[in-house]
Design a protein around this motif. Sequence first.
Motif, PDB file in Angstrom:
ATOM      1  N   GLU A  59       0.829  -1.204   0.000  1.00  0.00           N
ATOM      2  CA  GLU A  59       0.000   0.000   0.000  1.00  0.00           C
ATOM      3  C   GLU A  59       0.871   1.266   0.000  1.00  0.00           C
ATOM      4  O   GLU A  59       0.633   2.193  -0.776  1.00  0.00           O
ATOM      5  CB  GLU A  59      -0.926   0.000   1.218  1.00  0.00           C
ATOM      6  CG  GLU A  59      -1.861   1.190   1.257  1.00  0.00           C
ATOM      7  CD  GLU A  59      -2.803   1.171   2.447  1.00  0.00           C
ATOM      8  OE1 GLU A  59      -3.262   2.259   2.835  1.00  0.00           O
ATOM      9  OE2 GLU A  59      -3.079   0.080   2.998  1.00  0.00           O
ATOM     10  N   HIS A  62       2.739   1.641  -3.444  1.00  0.00           N
ATOM     11  CA  HIS A  62       1.842   2.081  -4.524  1.00  0.00           C
ATOM     12  C   HIS A  62       1.428   3.539  -4.322  1.00  0.00           C
ATOM     13  O   HIS A  62       1.372   4.311  -5.293  1.00  0.00           O
ATOM     14  CB  HIS A  62       0.632   1.161  -4.640  1.00  0.00           C
ATOM     15  CG  HIS A  62       0.974  -0.177  -5.223  1.00  0.00           C
ATOM     16  ND1 HIS A  62       1.328  -0.346  -6.545  1.00  0.00           N
ATOM     17  CD2 HIS A  62       1.070  -1.396  -4.649  1.00  0.00           C
ATOM     18  CE1 HIS A  62       1.601  -1.623  -6.771  1.00  0.00           C
ATOM     19  NE2 HIS A  62       1.455  -2.283  -5.634  1.00  0.00           N
ATOM     20  N   LYS A  63       1.169   3.926  -3.076  1.00  0.00           N
ATOM     21  CA  LYS A  63       0.812   5.320  -2.779  1.00  0.00           C
ATOM     22  C   LYS A  63       1.930   6.266  -3.229  1.00  0.00           C
ATOM     23  O   LYS A  63       1.689   7.230  -3.962  1.00  0.00           O
ATOM     24  CB  LYS A  63       0.563   5.478  -1.277  1.00  0.00           C
ATOM     25  CG  LYS A  63       0.390   6.902  -0.817  1.00  0.00           C
ATOM     26  CD  LYS A  63       0.333   6.981   0.713  1.00  0.00           C
ATOM     27  CE  LYS A  63       0.467   8.411   1.193  1.00  0.00           C
ATOM     28  NZ  LYS A  63       0.482   8.498   2.660  1.00  0.00           N
ATOM     29  N   TYR A  64       3.153   5.976  -2.783  1.00  0.00           N
ATOM     30  CA  TYR A  64       4.265   6.863  -3.116  1.00  0.00           C
ATOM     31  C   TYR A  64       4.729   6.717  -4.562  1.00  0.00           C
ATOM     32  O   TYR A  64       5.226   7.675  -5.146  1.00  0.00           O
ATOM     33  CB  TYR A  64       5.417   6.691  -2.128  1.00  0.00           C
ATOM     34  CG  TYR A  64       5.129   7.394  -0.817  1.00  0.00           C
ATOM     35  CD1 TYR A  64       5.210   8.778  -0.714  1.00  0.00           C
ATOM     36  CD2 TYR A  64       4.743   6.674   0.299  1.00  0.00           C
ATOM     37  CE1 TYR A  64       4.922   9.427   0.472  1.00  0.00           C
ATOM     38  CE2 TYR A  64       4.449   7.315   1.506  1.00  0.00           C
ATOM     39  CZ  TYR A  64       4.537   8.695   1.581  1.00  0.00           C
ATOM     40  OH  TYR A  64       4.252   9.339   2.754  1.00  0.00           O
ATOM     41  N   ALA A  65       4.564   5.560  -5.155  1.00  0.00           N
ATOM     42  CA  ALA A  65       4.918   5.401  -6.578  1.00  0.00           C
ATOM     43  C   ALA A  65       4.048   6.324  -7.421  1.00  0.00           C
ATOM     44  O   ALA A  65       4.536   6.952  -8.375  1.00  0.00           O
ATOM     45  CB  ALA A  65       4.762   3.955  -7.007  1.00  0.00           C
ATOM     46  N   ASP A  66       2.768   6.424  -7.078  1.00  0.00           N
ATOM     47  CA  ASP A  66       1.877   7.339  -7.801  1.00  0.00           C
ATOM     48  C   ASP A  66       2.306   8.788  -7.594  1.00  0.00           C
ATOM     49  O   ASP A  66       2.376   9.562  -8.549  1.00  0.00           O
ATOM     50  CB  ASP A  66       0.426   7.159  -7.327  1.00  0.00           C
ATOM     51  CG  ASP A  66      -0.196   5.865  -7.811  1.00  0.00           C
ATOM     52  OD1 ASP A  66       0.362   5.238  -8.749  1.00  0.00           O
ATOM     53  OD2 ASP A  66      -1.235   5.459  -7.259  1.00  0.00           O
ATOM     54  N   ILE A  67       2.598   9.151  -6.345  1.00  0.00           N
ATOM     55  CA  ILE A  67       3.008  10.519  -6.022  1.00  0.00           C
ATOM     56  C   ILE A  67       4.321  10.870  -6.722  1.00  0.00           C
ATOM     57  O   ILE A  67       4.475  11.972  -7.260  1.00  0.00           O
ATOM     58  CB  ILE A  67       3.150  10.696  -4.495  1.00  0.00           C
ATOM     59  CG1 ILE A  67       1.776  10.602  -3.822  1.00  0.00           C
ATOM     60  CG2 ILE A  67       3.836  12.015  -4.153  1.00  0.00           C
ATOM     61  CD1 ILE A  67       1.829  10.478  -2.301  1.00  0.00           C
ATOM     62  N   ASP A  69       5.592   9.373  -9.334  1.00  0.00           N
ATOM     63  CA  ASP A  69       5.514   9.066 -10.756  1.00  0.00           C
ATOM     64  C   ASP A  69       6.608   8.086 -11.196  1.00  0.00           C
ATOM     65  O   ASP A  69       7.369   8.349 -12.127  1.00  0.00           O
ATOM     66  CB  ASP A  69       5.566  10.346 -11.597  1.00  0.00           C
ATOM     67  CG  ASP A  69       5.142  10.096 -13.039  1.00  0.00           C
ATOM     68  OD1 ASP A  69       4.314   9.187 -13.277  1.00  0.00           O
ATOM     69  OD2 ASP A  69       5.660  10.790 -13.945  1.00  0.00           O
ATOM     70  N   LYS A  71       7.383   3.713 -11.814  1.00  0.00           N
ATOM     71  CA  LYS A  71       6.773   2.407 -12.054  1.00  0.00           C
ATOM     72  C   LYS A  71       7.549   1.345 -11.281  1.00  0.00           C
ATOM     73  O   LYS A  71       8.780   1.354 -11.263  1.00  0.00           O
ATOM     74  CB  LYS A  71       6.812   2.057 -13.542  1.00  0.00           C
ATOM     75  CG  LYS A  71       6.128   3.069 -14.419  1.00  0.00           C
ATOM     76  CD  LYS A  71       4.624   2.948 -14.339  1.00  0.00           C
ATOM     77  CE  LYS A  71       3.957   3.908 -15.303  1.00  0.00           C
ATOM     78  NZ  LYS A  71       3.087   4.853 -14.643  1.00  0.00           N
ATOM     79  N   TYR A 134      10.013  14.404  -0.918  1.00  0.00           N
ATOM     80  CA  TYR A 134       8.788  13.751  -0.455  1.00  0.00           C
ATOM     81  C   TYR A 134       8.745  13.568   1.066  1.00  0.00           C
ATOM     82  O   TYR A 134       7.683  13.297   1.621  1.00  0.00           O
ATOM     83  CB  TYR A 134       8.631  12.399  -1.162  1.00  0.00           C
ATOM     84  CG  TYR A 134       8.593  12.589  -2.651  1.00  0.00           C
ATOM     85  CD1 TYR A 134       7.451  13.071  -3.264  1.00  0.00           C
ATOM     86  CD2 TYR A 134       9.725  12.353  -3.421  1.00  0.00           C
ATOM     87  CE1 TYR A 134       7.430  13.301  -4.633  1.00  0.00           C
ATOM     88  CE2 TYR A 134       9.708  12.577  -4.792  1.00  0.00           C
ATOM     89  CZ  TYR A 134       8.558  13.053  -5.390  1.00  0.00           C
ATOM     90  OH  TYR A 134       8.537  13.290  -6.737  1.00  0.00           O
TER      91      TYR A 134
END
Length: 154
Positions: A59, A62-67, A69, A71, A134
């Motif tokens: 979780e 995936h949260k920070y990968a989206d933030i 950007d 993959k 971040y």
Amino acid sequence: MVKAGLFTSEKYIEAFVESQKEWIEKQREYFAKTYHHRVLVTKDQREIMKKQLLPVMKELVHKYADIMDVKIKSVKITSAERRWGSCGKDGAICFSYRLALVSQRCREYMAIHELSHIKQFNHSKEFYAEIERYMPDYKEVEKELHGYYIHLEQ
């Protein structure tokens, strides 16, 4: 506890320990001062922790990968004793089961740290600038993380 060869005499062991008394005491003091959180874990506990930690770290990643950007390929929990996490060039991220025993903030830091390797595959100034983007207080979180000593019982 002292480990010695099978045929080492008790007399030799006692003399050796006595000769190293000052060094042993310094190490004990350093350990007590440096590692504020000390935990010994059994193999059964480790396996439970791995299962419980996986969805938590997935979780966060995936949260920070989206933030951030970036993959990722996969997220796994390992039995690593000497490192908190690792990231392959292909985006495969691994975390040690030991993260189950640290604060949520430390787990967030590790997610950001490993994801930052996808952008900077090193520990350069640019890499730490990426983390700081971040998590501005990352140095404080690193200090907390280094205060943990989590080890598998032998």
